[in-house]
Design a protein around this motif. Structure first.
Motif, PDB file in Angstrom:
ATOM      1  N   ARG A  17       0.859  -1.183   0.000  1.00 10.29           N
ATOM      2  CA  ARG A  17       0.000   0.000   0.000  1.00 10.29           C
ATOM      3  C   ARG A  17       0.899   1.238   0.000  1.00 10.29           C
ATOM      4  O   ARG A  17       1.510   1.572   1.010  1.00 10.29           O
ATOM      5  CB  ARG A  17      -0.925  -0.022   1.218  1.00 10.29           C
ATOM      6  N   VAL A  18       0.941   1.913  -1.128  1.00 10.52           N
ATOM      7  CA  VAL A  18       1.882   3.012  -1.330  1.00 10.52           C
ATOM      8  C   VAL A  18       1.709   4.112  -0.288  1.00 10.52           C
ATOM      9  O   VAL A  18       2.691   4.567   0.314  1.00 10.52           O
ATOM     10  CB  VAL A  18       1.768   3.578  -2.764  1.00 10.52           C
ATOM     11  N   ASP A  19       0.470   4.552  -0.057  1.00  4.94           N
ATOM     12  CA  ASP A  19       0.239   5.638   0.903  1.00  4.94           C
ATOM     13  C   ASP A  19       0.732   5.268   2.298  1.00  4.94           C
ATOM     14  O   ASP A  19       1.438   6.058   2.944  1.00  4.94           O
ATOM     15  CB  ASP A  19      -1.253   5.997   0.989  1.00  4.94           C
ATOM     16  N   GLU A  20       0.360   4.077   2.770  1.00  5.21           N
ATOM     17  CA  GLU A  20       0.770   3.646   4.109  1.00  5.21           C
ATOM     18  C   GLU A  20       2.281   3.476   4.207  1.00  5.21           C
ATOM     19  O   GLU A  20       2.884   3.838   5.217  1.00  5.21           O
ATOM     20  CB  GLU A  20       0.082   2.335   4.478  1.00  5.21           C
ATOM     21  N   ALA A  21       2.883   2.916   3.173  1.00  4.40           N
ATOM     22  CA  ALA A  21       4.343   2.736   3.180  1.00  4.40           C
ATOM     23  C   ALA A  21       5.054   4.078   3.216  1.00  4.40           C
ATOM     24  O   ALA A  21       5.994   4.270   3.993  1.00  4.40           O
ATOM     25  CB  ALA A  21       4.784   1.927   1.966  1.00  4.40           C
ATOM     26  N   ALA A  22       4.612   5.013   2.398  1.00  2.94           N
ATOM     27  CA  ALA A  22       5.248   6.339   2.385  1.00  2.94           C
ATOM     28  C   ALA A  22       5.134   6.993   3.757  1.00  2.94           C
ATOM     29  O   ALA A  22       6.115   7.557   4.268  1.00  2.94           O
ATOM     30  CB  ALA A  22       4.616   7.219   1.306  1.00  2.94           C
ATOM     31  N   ASP A  23       3.953   6.923   4.361  1.00  3.87           N
ATOM     32  CA  ASP A  23       3.771   7.487   5.704  1.00  3.87           C
ATOM     33  C   ASP A  23       4.711   6.818   6.705  1.00  3.87           C
ATOM     34  O   ASP A  23       5.290   7.479   7.572  1.00  3.87           O
ATOM     35  CB  ASP A  23       2.316   7.333   6.168  1.00  3.87           C
ATOM     36  N   TRP A  24       4.867   5.481   6.614  1.00  2.00           N
ATOM     37  CA  TRP A  24       5.741   4.747   7.520  1.00  2.00           C
ATOM     38  C   TRP A  24       7.181   5.237   7.393  1.00  2.00           C
ATOM     39  O   TRP A  24       7.852   5.492   8.403  1.00  2.00           O
ATOM     40  CB  TRP A  24       5.660   3.247   7.240  1.00  2.00           C
ATOM     41  N   TYR A  25       7.678   5.391   6.179  1.00  4.39           N
ATOM     42  CA  TYR A  25       9.051   5.844   5.973  1.00  4.39           C
ATOM     43  C   TYR A  25       9.262   7.272   6.477  1.00  4.39           C
ATOM     44  O   TYR A  25      10.316   7.594   7.014  1.00  4.39           O
ATOM     45  CB  TYR A  25       9.445   5.720   4.496  1.00  4.39           C
ATOM     46  N   VAL A  26       8.256   8.103   6.331  1.00  5.62           N
ATOM     47  CA  VAL A  26       8.337   9.471   6.854  1.00  5.62           C
ATOM     48  C   VAL A  26       8.336   9.441   8.385  1.00  5.62           C
ATOM     49  O   VAL A  26       9.211  10.029   9.029  1.00  5.62           O
ATOM     50  CB  VAL A  26       7.173  10.343   6.319  1.00  5.62           C
ATOM     51  N   ASP A  27       7.367   8.746   8.972  1.00  8.72           N
ATOM     52  CA  ASP A  27       7.209   8.730  10.430  1.00  8.72           C
ATOM     53  C   ASP A  27       8.347   8.020  11.160  1.00  8.72           C
ATOM     54  O   ASP A  27       8.814   8.491  12.192  1.00  8.72           O
ATOM     55  CB  ASP A  27       5.895   8.055  10.826  1.00  8.72           C
ATOM     56  N   LYS A  28       8.771   6.880  10.643  1.00  8.18           N
ATOM     57  CA  LYS A  28       9.740   6.046  11.362  1.00  8.18           C
ATOM     58  C   LYS A  28      11.192   6.346  11.007  1.00  8.18           C
ATOM     59  O   LYS A  28      12.075   6.221  11.857  1.00  8.18           O
ATOM     60  CB  LYS A  28       9.492   4.552  11.103  1.00  8.18           C
ATOM     61  N   LEU A  29      11.450   6.732   9.752  1.00 11.29           N
ATOM     62  CA  LEU A  29      12.838   6.893   9.309  1.00 11.29           C
ATOM     63  C   LEU A  29      13.207   8.328   8.937  1.00 11.29           C
ATOM     64  O   LEU A  29      14.329   8.583   8.526  1.00 11.29           O
ATOM     65  CB  LEU A  29      13.116   5.957   8.124  1.00 11.29           C
ATOM     66  N   GLY A  30      12.266   9.233   9.041  1.00 10.70           N
ATOM     67  CA  GLY A  30      12.576  10.633   8.760  1.00 10.70           C
ATOM     68  C   GLY A  30      12.724  10.953   7.285  1.00 10.70           C
ATOM     69  O   GLY A  30      13.310  11.976   6.915  1.00 10.70           O
ATOM     70  N   ALA A  31      12.176  10.110   6.422  1.00 13.36           N
ATOM     71  CA  ALA A  31      12.228  10.371   4.980  1.00 13.36           C
ATOM     72  C   ALA A  31      11.292  11.521   4.639  1.00 13.36           C
ATOM     73  O   ALA A  31      10.444  11.915   5.441  1.00 13.36           O
ATOM     74  CB  ALA A  31      11.814   9.116   4.213  1.00 13.36           C
ATOM     75  N   TYR A  32      11.444  12.058   3.432  1.00 15.13           N
ATOM     76  CA  TYR A  32      10.459  13.007   2.946  1.00 15.13           C
ATOM     77  C   TYR A  32      10.046  12.607   1.532  1.00 15.13           C
ATOM     78  O   TYR A  32      10.837  12.083   0.765  1.00 15.13           O
ATOM     79  CB  TYR A  32      10.938  14.462   3.035  1.00 15.13           C
ATOM     80  N   VAL A  33       8.772  12.811   1.250  1.00 16.34           N
ATOM     81  CA  VAL A  33       8.171  12.390  -0.005  1.00 16.34           C
ATOM     82  C   VAL A  33       8.297  13.517  -1.021  1.00 16.34           C
ATOM     83  O   VAL A  33       7.956  14.661  -0.731  1.00 16.34           O
ATOM     84  CB  VAL A  33       6.682  12.021   0.192  1.00 16.34           C
ATOM     85  N   THR A  34       8.776  13.171  -2.224  1.00 13.11           N
ATOM     86  CA  THR A  34       8.859  14.168  -3.296  1.00 13.11           C
ATOM     87  C   THR A  34       7.857  13.904  -4.412  1.00 13.11           C
ATOM     88  O   THR A  34       7.629  14.781  -5.246  1.00 13.11           O
ATOM     89  CB  THR A  34      10.277  14.228  -3.899  1.00 13.11           C
TER      90      THR A  34
END
Length: 138
Positions: A17-34
């Motif tokens: 699930r793209v939306d949930e995965a992107a949120d997980w990477y932002v929340d847990k690993l400090g990533a940012y979505v471009t």
């Protein structure tokens, strides 16, 4: 060979699930979505670009080695054992599945963790000397 590869530009990670995965990477690993659409999200972290690509059910970036053990395909680096312990504690406190600290017979220590889709990642406490020199990190 007359030309050398200069860097890794993008790593592709299968997700359900793209939306949930992107949120997980932002929340847990400090990533940012471009970028994000229904089939992929582009996230930036650890000086790399990751494409989170919608994949078939239960598909991961993990592989099975010749001994039959599941293996990670990516190792992240932090600057020292103290940073490794801090990251470990932060991930564990956020409910991320983490493995024990490991001594693998080389300098530093490691641990593994999993994202919400079961992709396994490794973290090592030693920054490469080339990276340290390039970015003037002591």
């Amino acid at each position: 060979m007359t030309k050398n590869l200069l860097r890794v530009g993008t790593i592709y990670i299968p997700v359900q699930r793209v939306d949930e995965a992107a949120d997980w990477y932002v929340d847990k690993l400090g990533a940012y979505v471009t970028y994000k659409d229904e089939n992929k999200a582009i996230v930036n972290m650890a000086n790399l670009i990751f494409f989170l690509v919608k994949a078939k059910e239960k598909e991961t970036a993990n592989f099975i080695d010749e001994r039959g053990e599941e293996c990670f395909s990516i190792t992240f680096e932090v600057n020292g054992k103290e940073e490794l312990e801090i990251l470990y504690n932060e991930l564990a406190s956020q409910g991320v599945q983490v493995g024990p600290f490991e001594n693998r017979g080389h300098g530093g220590k490691n641990f593994i963790f999993y994202d919400i889709d079961g992709n396994m990642f490794d973290v090592w406490s030693e920054l490469s000397s080339v990276f340290k020199e390039k970015f003037d990190i002591g």
